[in-house]
Write an enzyme that holds these catalytic residues in place. Structure first.
Site, mmCIF file in Angstrom:
data_model
loop_
_atom_site.group_PDB
_atom_site.id
_atom_site.type_symbol
_atom_site.label_atom_id
_atom_site.label_comp_id
_atom_site.label_asym_id
_atom_site.label_seq_id
_atom_site.Cartn_x
_atom_site.Cartn_y
_atom_site.Cartn_z
ATOM 1 N N LYS A 115 -28.594 32.899 1.986
ATOM 2 C CA LYS A 115 -28.111 32.032 3.063
ATOM 3 C C LYS A 115 -29.134 31.834 4.167
ATOM 4 O O LYS A 115 -29.177 30.767 4.788
ATOM 5 C CB LYS A 115 -26.825 32.606 3.660
ATOM 6 C CG LYS A 115 -25.668 32.557 2.696
ATOM 7 C CD LYS A 115 -24.424 33.166 3.290
ATOM 8 C CE LYS A 115 -23.351 33.236 2.225
ATOM 9 N NZ LYS A 115 -22.123 33.852 2.705
ATOM 10 N N GLU A 199 -23.369 34.745 13.110
ATOM 11 C CA GLU A 199 -23.038 33.367 13.478
ATOM 12 C C GLU A 199 -21.850 33.399 14.423
ATOM 13 O O GLU A 199 -21.045 34.335 14.365
ATOM 14 C CB GLU A 199 -22.619 32.562 12.226
ATOM 15 C CG GLU A 199 -23.768 32.030 11.415
ATOM 16 C CD GLU A 199 -23.317 31.225 10.199
ATOM 17 O OE1 GLU A 199 -22.099 31.085 9.967
ATOM 18 O OE2 GLU A 199 -24.197 30.746 9.474
ATOM 19 N N ARG A 291 -24.861 24.816 -8.700
ATOM 20 C CA ARG A 291 -24.234 24.732 -10.029
ATOM 21 C C ARG A 291 -23.194 23.613 -10.025
ATOM 22 O O ARG A 291 -22.884 23.057 -8.976
ATOM 23 C CB ARG A 291 -23.502 26.052 -10.307
ATOM 24 C CG ARG A 291 -22.439 26.329 -9.241
ATOM 25 C CD ARG A 291 -21.517 27.484 -9.566
ATOM 26 N NE ARG A 291 -20.401 27.533 -8.613
ATOM 27 C CZ ARG A 291 -20.434 28.109 -7.436
ATOM 28 N NH1 ARG A 291 -21.528 28.718 -7.024
ATOM 29 N NH2 ARG A 291 -19.380 28.089 -6.640
HETATM 30 C C1 MV4 Z 1 -17.650 31.023 8.383
HETATM 31 C C2 MV4 Z 1 -16.344 30.992 8.926
HETATM 32 C C3 MV4 Z 1 -16.225 30.882 10.278
HETATM 33 N N1 MV4 Z 1 -17.315 30.853 11.055
HETATM 34 N N2 MV4 Z 1 -18.702 30.966 9.200
HETATM 35 C C4 MV4 Z 1 -16.363 32.142 3.955
HETATM 36 C C5 MV4 Z 1 -17.103 32.026 2.669
HETATM 37 C C6 MV4 Z 1 -18.443 31.482 2.994
HETATM 38 N N3 MV4 Z 1 -18.834 30.468 2.078
HETATM 39 C C7 MV4 Z 1 -18.344 30.983 4.389
HETATM 40 N N4 MV4 Z 1 -17.108 31.437 4.917
HETATM 41 C C8 MV4 Z 1 -16.819 31.257 6.230
HETATM 42 N N5 MV4 Z 1 -17.861 31.146 7.083
HETATM 43 C C9 MV4 Z 1 -18.526 30.892 10.511
HETATM 44 N N6 MV4 Z 1 -19.596 30.875 11.326
HETATM 45 C C10 MV4 Z 1 -15.272 31.068 8.061
HETATM 46 C C11 MV4 Z 1 -15.505 31.225 6.721
HETATM 47 C C12 MV4 Z 1 -14.330 31.326 5.909
HETATM 48 C C13 MV4 Z 1 -14.020 30.364 4.982
HETATM 49 C C14 MV4 Z 1 -14.836 29.263 4.754
HETATM 50 C C15 MV4 Z 1 -14.504 28.337 3.832
HETATM 51 C C16 MV4 Z 1 -13.326 28.497 3.101
HETATM 52 C C17 MV4 Z 1 -12.534 29.566 3.296
HETATM 53 C C18 MV4 Z 1 -12.859 30.522 4.238
HETATM 54 C C19 MV4 Z 1 -12.016 31.589 4.435
HETATM 55 C C20 MV4 Z 1 -12.325 32.525 5.361
HETATM 56 C C21 MV4 Z 1 -13.495 32.398 6.090
#
Ligand code: MV4
Length: 494
Positions: A115, A199, A291
């Site tokens: 990331k 973040e 992917r």
């Molecule tokens: C975040 C977030 C809130 N703030 N980043 C979860 C998996 C990863 N791909 C990124 N994720 C998140 N990043 C910041 N700065 C909340 C999530 C997140 C989330 C994101 C997309 C779909 C579902 C989620 C469930 C919980 C947290």
């Protein structure tokens, strides 16, 4: 390209082979000892056993896949999703073996696999990102200062992470050190890499991702967005395209950003650029998946493209046959992942045999599955039985179709997420498009499906009572159908 080996199993292996067959390309299946009778093995032109059931002895062993290509004369490998699909070392091995990987370059996989390096690459363009640290945290005190600057709550993330592993929300400075240590040890044991970064925590985000396609001639387009906010514990359950929240303006901006992110690594093939969208409709780049994704069918439905065919054409060195301005969204598509899980018991995996298995049919319904009635869901792999996809002229019609299709879907012997899907489709917040990634924890509990049971039981009792009073009404076809439906659904819901 005359023959493709599909280095995967289940629904995605079948889905890939179908497109290859339409293109006149021969297919080779690989399978583990647990998958001897699997449908992808029967469908393929040839099949090779690559080892015992555990995937680290079969589907994850790169050399066995290469050897299977040599034995069968397959010239290219489609890795599907999961398993080796985002493994840069495997991508290199494929290249060195003189074979073609239907996917991006090892370099793009490597950069996007982390990331922090993904964000560093995207920084070359003006891509909005959540404020935080640009590098891995090495010094706790320094990181704490940065966290105060960014503002609490903050989120600690694992650089090598995926699927939410190694993620920790920190509410206040006094919790920082402890949470960071936990995140580092979680990341170390899960990924063998303890690098973490911070973040600002976006507390009510929507998960929006953009599908991109890049060819080997430097052309990159986006195929609009998918919304995947309905998930539980980082496992997506319902996806849709387009998103119910995006305006045309945001869609175009996000699409252009996604193309730039792809361009930052000279992306070739199908990829997905993941964003979160906050309450003010501001979006931020999170990461890129290199992917074909599970939820790709909703994009296929609204664009009319076959993403696997596009991947194959790109791997053959062909140019994309359309430009951005040729692409248009048509209608609306929804996907429900049908998992062998019990929604009434904290979504615990349910194993067993598909005693009854009958799929919905008709207008606007697509089922991508890999099982037949009488088959057992192996315990070794992902518990996804099928993807139920519906298409309609608009979101409302896609939802109505999904409910109708769920009702037609007949699965017994194994508990599934079908009834949970119906709960979501009928929920006011979902219907109005007013939801975020917390939908499931906010609105769903084990009792949410109970009243459905009770309604069915009440109806059965009423019919029984009626039939006692007036035996002749039992002759009525409607009543008989109602009872048979009730019986079927009892099994389904229990
Ligand atoms: C975040 C977030 C809130 N703030 N980043 C979860 C998996 C990863 N791909 C990124 N994720 C998140 N990043 C910041 N700065 C909340 C999530 C997140 C989330 C994101 C997309 C779909 C579902 C989620 C469930 C919980 C947290």
């Amino acid at each position: 390209m005359n023959k493709i080996l599909v280095a995967n199993r289940g629904e995605i292996a079948l889905r890939i082979m179908r497109s290859a067959r339409e293109m006149g390309i021969k297919t080779v299946a690989v399978y583990s000892e647990a998958d001897r009778e699997a449908l992808h093995v029967l469908y393929a032109d040839e099949a090779i056993c690559i080892g015992p059931a555990p995937s680290n002895q079969s589907y994850l062993v790169g050399q066995k896949i290469i050897d299977a290509c040599k034995v069968t004369g397959a010239e290219a490998i489609h890795p599907g999703y999961g398993f080796l699909s985002e493994n840069a070392s495997f991508a290199r091995l494929v290249k060195e073996s003189g074979l073609t990987l239907i996917g991006p370059t090892p370099e793009a996989m490597e950069i996007m696999g982390n990331k922090l390096s993904a964000k560093a690459a995207a920084l070359k363009y003006n891509i909005p990102m959540v404020p935080g640290t640009e590098e891995a945290i090495t010094d706790v005190e320094e990181a704490k200062i940065r966290a105060v600057e960014v503002g609490f709550p903050i989120l600690i993330k694992a650089a090598a992470g995926g699927g939410g592993k190694g993620m920790r929300v920190v509410e206040q400075a006094s919790d920082f050190e402890e949470q960071m240590q936990l995140a580092v040890s979680e990341a170390t044991s899960a990924f063998g890499d303890g690098s973490v970064f911070i973040e600002r925590y976006v507390s009510s985000p929507r998960h929006i991702e953009i599908q991109v396609l890049g060819d080997t001639h430097g052309n990159i387009v986006h195929l609009f967005e998918r919304e995947c906010s309905i998930q539980r514990r980082h496992q997506k359950v319902i996806e849709e395209a387009p998103s119910s929240i995006l305006t045309q303006e945001i869609r175009e901006k996000m699409g252009a950003c996604a193309v730039d992110v792809a361009r930052s690594v000279n992306y070739v093939g199908a990829g997905t650029v993941e964003f979160i969208l906050d309450e003010n409709l501001d979006f931020f780049f999170l990461e890129m998946n290199t992917r074909l994704q599970v939820e790709h069918p909703v994009t296929e439905m609204i664009t009319g493209l076959d993403l696997v065919k596009e991947q194959i054409k790109i791997a053959r060195g062909e140019k994309l046959s359309y430009k951005q301005e040729d692409l248009k969204i048509n209608g609306h598509a929804l996907e429900l992942r049908v998992y062998a899980e019990d929604p009434e018991n904290n979504f615990l995996p349910d194993i067993g045999i598909l005693q009854t298995y009958s799929t919905p049919k008709g207008n606007g319904v697509r089922v991508d599955d890999g099982f037949k009635q009488g088959m057992e869901i192996p315990i070794y792999y992902d518990p996804m039985i099928a993807k139920l996809i519906t298409y309609g002229k608009d979101r409302e019609e896609a939802i109505e179709r999904m409910i109708r299709a769920i009702d037609e879907y007949d699965i017994t012997g194994i508990k599934t997420t079908l009834a949970f899907g119906k709960f979501v489709m009928q929920h006011g917040a979902f219907k109005e498009g007013k939801f975020d990634t917390h939908f499931v924890s906010k609105y769903f509990n084990a009792d949410s499906l109970k009243h459905e049971d009770e309604d069915e039981a009440l109806m059965a009792a009423l019919i029984a009572a009626l039939s006692l009073k007036k035996p002749e009404v039992m002759q009525s076809q409607n009543q008989t159908a109602a009872i048979s439906n009730w019986r079927k659904n009892r099994v389904k819901f229990n």
